[in-house]
Design a protein around this motif. Structure first.
Motif, short mmCIF file in Angstrom:
data_model
loop_
_atom_site.label_atom_id
_atom_site.label_comp_id
_atom_site.label_asym_id
_atom_site.label_seq_id
_atom_site.Cartn_x
_atom_site.Cartn_y
_atom_site.Cartn_z
N THR A 95 -153.49 -0.55 10.26
CA THR A 95 -153.22 -1.18 11.56
C THR A 95 -151.72 -1.38 11.76
O THR A 95 -151.20 -1.22 12.87
CB THR A 95 -153.96 -2.51 11.67
OG1 THR A 95 -155.33 -2.31 11.34
CG2 THR A 95 -153.87 -3.08 13.07
N THR A 96 -151.00 -1.70 10.68
CA THR A 96 -149.54 -1.81 10.76
C THR A 96 -148.93 -0.47 11.16
O THR A 96 -148.05 -0.41 12.01
CB THR A 96 -148.96 -2.28 9.41
OG1 THR A 96 -149.54 -3.53 9.06
CG2 THR A 96 -147.45 -2.41 9.48
N TYR A 134 -155.39 -3.41 7.03
CA TYR A 134 -154.21 -4.02 7.63
C TYR A 134 -153.00 -3.09 7.54
O TYR A 134 -152.15 -3.07 8.42
CB TYR A 134 -153.89 -5.36 6.96
CG TYR A 134 -154.90 -6.43 7.25
CD1 TYR A 134 -155.22 -6.76 8.56
CD2 TYR A 134 -155.54 -7.10 6.23
CE1 TYR A 134 -156.15 -7.75 8.84
CE2 TYR A 134 -156.46 -8.10 6.49
CZ TYR A 134 -156.76 -8.40 7.79
OH TYR A 134 -157.69 -9.38 8.08
N MET A 192 -147.00 -6.01 15.01
CA MET A 192 -146.83 -5.19 13.80
C MET A 192 -146.43 -6.08 12.61
O MET A 192 -146.99 -5.92 11.51
CB MET A 192 -145.76 -4.13 14.06
CG MET A 192 -145.48 -3.24 12.87
SD MET A 192 -144.25 -1.97 13.22
CE MET A 192 -142.84 -2.94 13.72
N LEU A 193 -145.52 -7.00 12.81
CA LEU A 193 -145.11 -7.89 11.72
C LEU A 193 -146.22 -8.85 11.32
O LEU A 193 -146.39 -9.16 10.13
CB LEU A 193 -143.85 -8.65 12.11
CG LEU A 193 -142.59 -7.80 12.24
CD1 LEU A 193 -141.45 -8.63 12.80
CD2 LEU A 193 -142.22 -7.20 10.90
N LEU A 248 -139.51 -2.08 7.47
CA LEU A 248 -140.88 -2.44 7.09
C LEU A 248 -141.47 -1.38 6.16
O LEU A 248 -142.16 -1.71 5.19
CB LEU A 248 -141.73 -2.59 8.35
CG LEU A 248 -143.04 -3.33 8.22
CD1 LEU A 248 -142.79 -4.75 7.77
CD2 LEU A 248 -143.74 -3.33 9.56
N TRP A 288 -151.47 -8.17 5.70
CA TRP A 288 -151.64 -7.23 4.59
C TRP A 288 -151.00 -7.78 3.32
O TRP A 288 -151.55 -7.59 2.22
CB TRP A 288 -151.02 -5.88 4.95
CG TRP A 288 -151.04 -4.92 3.81
CD1 TRP A 288 -152.11 -4.22 3.36
CD2 TRP A 288 -149.95 -4.58 2.96
NE1 TRP A 288 -151.75 -3.46 2.28
CE2 TRP A 288 -150.42 -3.67 2.02
CE3 TRP A 288 -148.61 -4.95 2.92
CZ2 TRP A 288 -149.60 -3.12 1.06
CZ3 TRP A 288 -147.80 -4.41 1.96
CH2 TRP A 288 -148.30 -3.50 1.04
N VAL A 324 -149.51 -8.23 11.47
CA VAL A 324 -150.49 -7.48 10.69
C VAL A 324 -149.93 -7.16 9.31
O VAL A 324 -150.65 -7.18 8.31
CB VAL A 324 -150.93 -6.20 11.45
CG1 VAL A 324 -151.85 -5.35 10.61
CG2 VAL A 324 -151.58 -6.56 12.77
N TYR A 325 -148.63 -6.91 9.22
CA TYR A 325 -148.00 -6.68 7.93
C TYR A 325 -148.10 -7.92 7.04
O TYR A 325 -148.40 -7.82 5.84
CB TYR A 325 -146.54 -6.28 8.12
CG TYR A 325 -145.74 -6.26 6.85
CD1 TYR A 325 -145.94 -5.28 5.88
CD2 TYR A 325 -144.78 -7.23 6.60
CE1 TYR A 325 -145.21 -5.26 4.71
CE2 TYR A 325 -144.04 -7.23 5.44
CZ TYR A 325 -144.27 -6.24 4.49
OH TYR A 325 -143.55 -6.23 3.33
N ALA A 361 -146.88 0.43 14.49
CA ALA A 361 -145.54 1.02 14.34
C ALA A 361 -145.41 2.23 15.27
O ALA A 361 -144.39 2.40 15.94
CB ALA A 361 -145.30 1.43 12.89
#
Length: 181
Positions: free
Chosen positions: A56-57, A53, A38-39, A78, A45, A41-42, A61
Motif C-alpha cells: 500500500t505504501t 502495508y 503514504m507516510l 522512504l 508497516w 501507511v509506512y 508512492a
C-alpha cells in the motif's frame, strides 16, 4: 501515541503553507494529502511488518508521483529507509515484483492522458499526439530549463564548474538556448 497524533494533526491544521496551498487551484493539496497517507501507511508497516502495508505504501508512492514530481524526494528517502530495514526474506523476486507492480498501479492515472488525447479534444494541454510527446510530458521537459529528461551530462556539469567564467554576464535565457531539451 495519541498525544503525538493529536500534535501532528494540530500542527498540520495550523500550518500556513498547507492552507495557502488549499486555496490555490493546483495539485499541491492532493500532493500533500497523498504524502501524508503514504507516510501513515509506512508507519503502520513499521509497527507490524505486514507486507500489505508495504504494498500500500508503494501504491501511494506511485499515486503521489503521478500527481506531482516534487514527491520524488519523499519517495526516494522512504525507499532507502525501507531497504535498510529489511532482512533477506524481503529480497525475493515475488516480493519485489509485487512492490514494483503496486508502484506502477499507482502511476496508472497518467495513462488517462494519452487516452484522452487520442480523441483529439478541443483543448489538448501539452499537445500530446504520440509516444514521444507523452514521454516528454511524463518527464516534464517543458517546465524547467533542465527538466527531468534533459540531456545534461556529468561532463557538462563538471566543465561548467571548472570554467568559473561560464555564467558571468549571461542570462538564464542565453544559457537555456544552449541546452538540448
Amino acid at each position: 501515541k495519541y498525544i503525538a497524533s493529536a500534535f501532528a494533526g494540530i500542527l498540520l491544521g495550523i500550518s500556513h503553507l498547507f492552507w495557502l496551498y488549499s486555496i490555490i487551484p493546483e495539485v499541491y493539496s492532493l500532493s500533500i494529502f497523498l504524502n501524508i497517507v503514504m507516510l501513515y501507511v509506512y508507519i503502520k508497516w513499521l509497527n507490524n511488518h505486514t507486507q500489505k502495508y508495504l504494498y500500500t505504501t508503494a501504491l501511494f508512492a506511485g499515486l503521489s508521483l503521478s500527481v506531482h514530481y516534487i514527491n520524488i524526494v519523499t519517495i526516494l528517502i522512504l525507499g532507502l529507509f525501507i531497504l535498510f530495514q529489511q532482512k533477506n526474506e524481503f529480497y525475493t523476486m515475488r516480493n519485489l515484483s509485487r512492490i514494483f507492480g503496486s508502484f506502477l498501479l499507482g502511476l496508472s492515472p497518467a495513462l488517462a492522458i494519452p487516452i484522452a488525447a487520442s480523441f483529439h479534444p478541443y483543448s489538448n494541454w501539452g499537445g500530446i499526439d504520440g509516444l514521444t510527446s507523452f514521454i516528454s510530458f511524463l518527464f516534464r521537459t517543458d517546465y524547467s530549463i533542465t527538466g527531468l529528461g534533459a540531456s545534461f551530462t556529468m561532463r557538462r556539469i563538471i566543465s561548467d564548474v571548472v570554467n568559473p567564467g561560464f555564467f558571468e554576464g549571461r542570462s538564464i535565457l542565453e544559457l537555456s538556448k544552449n541546452l538540448k531539451v
